[in-house]
Design a protein around this motif. Sequence first.
Motif, short mmCIF file in Angstrom:
data_model
loop_
_atom_site.label_atom_id
_atom_site.label_comp_id
_atom_site.label_asym_id
_atom_site.label_seq_id
_atom_site.Cartn_x
_atom_site.Cartn_y
_atom_site.Cartn_z
N LEU A 191 -83.47 -11.99 -19.23
CA LEU A 191 -84.47 -10.93 -19.06
C LEU A 191 -85.87 -11.51 -19.07
O LEU A 191 -86.73 -11.10 -18.27
N LEU A 192 -86.14 -12.45 -19.96
CA LEU A 192 -87.47 -13.08 -20.03
C LEU A 192 -87.78 -13.84 -18.76
O LEU A 192 -88.89 -13.76 -18.22
N ALA B 103 -86.45 -13.28 -15.75
CA ALA B 103 -86.62 -12.32 -14.66
C ALA B 103 -87.99 -11.67 -14.71
O ALA B 103 -88.65 -11.50 -13.68
N LEU B 104 -88.45 -11.30 -15.92
CA LEU B 104 -89.77 -10.69 -16.07
C LEU B 104 -90.87 -11.67 -15.68
O LEU B 104 -91.83 -11.31 -14.97
N SER B 105 -90.73 -12.92 -16.11
CA SER B 105 -91.73 -13.93 -15.77
C SER B 105 -91.78 -14.17 -14.27
O SER B 105 -92.85 -14.28 -13.67
N SER C 97 -90.91 -12.06 -11.93
CA SER C 97 -91.49 -10.89 -11.28
C SER C 97 -93.00 -10.89 -11.36
O SER C 97 -93.70 -10.60 -10.37
N LEU C 98 -93.53 -11.23 -12.54
CA LEU C 98 -94.99 -11.29 -12.69
C LEU C 98 -95.59 -12.39 -11.83
O LEU C 98 -96.65 -12.21 -11.22
#
Length: 324
Positions: free
Chosen positions: A41-42, A44-46, A48-49
């Motif tokens: 999750l971390l 994927a979030l990174s 995406s940003l």
Amino acid sequence: MSATDVHRAPALSPEGATVERHWRDLAARRRLYTIGGLVFLLLALSSSLWFANETNAGKFFDRLPHVADFFAELKPRDWLDPVRALFDLPSPYDDGSLKFDYPEGRVYLTQGIYIPEYFHRMIETLNIALFSTLVGSTFGFLLCFLAAGNITASRWLRFATRRFLEIVRAFPEIVIAGFFLAIFSLGPIPAILAVSIHTVGALGKMFFEVVENADMKPEEGLRAVGANWVERVWFGIVPQVLPNFMSYFLLRFEINVRASTILGAVGAGGIGETLRLSIGRGHEAKTIAIVFLLFCTIVAVDQFSAWLRHRLVGRQAFAYGRGE
């Protein structure tokens, strides 16, 4: 006997040791999966940003601190102006521009009685949502029994019905509305068709899953006395699933109110189109009035749905855990 011997845990049997070892393995695997999921999750979030920043030419993180500027710019000259805009009352700041022409949007029923513009637009949005939900739920109701494995014996009929439901819900309402806008031009008709089609697929899936969980004993009894397929479904299955069907219908109506608002922003009528224009033109009081009306409408629809579910299912179904 020493104190150590008294407090020493009894030795486990071979079977107990096997169970404990298996439990420890499962616990370790669960911790591993949890850590792995959080790491994924971390990442994927990174990613995406990072992608958002790159696609905005490196301006995403630069502009992030200014995300609240839009709301600051919505502050009207006078906090009574949103009220005037909501009820189409004259503004003391009217300079002949579209920004303060509130009375121009009135929809007159008689010479002295009118509906404010935004209330009229909201009613149009609710009509789109309600009519689309009725059409979608009707076809979803008819198709769900053909897709249920415990009702329809034909494998090919179930397969065709389920694939049809998947196809009609695969495309978002805004995509379907864009197709119909090219055919029927601007107005509520493309929104009605788009929301209705998507509702058929969404409710059809939820309905047939409820049917597959129904108790088949009433259907078996009707089959034993010679009832045909329609009679077995109508008298043996429908009375069981109808409360759940109504609950899903009301949930879908709430969703369709929001969907109809979004479709209005692309020219499909309703309050969404008015909201898009007021935001694009920088009309602060009008935007606040519309957002407030939308919020109140969504809350009212949600409360009405909850009340109606209580009336249909019975309050005793919601009394568990409250000492009633």
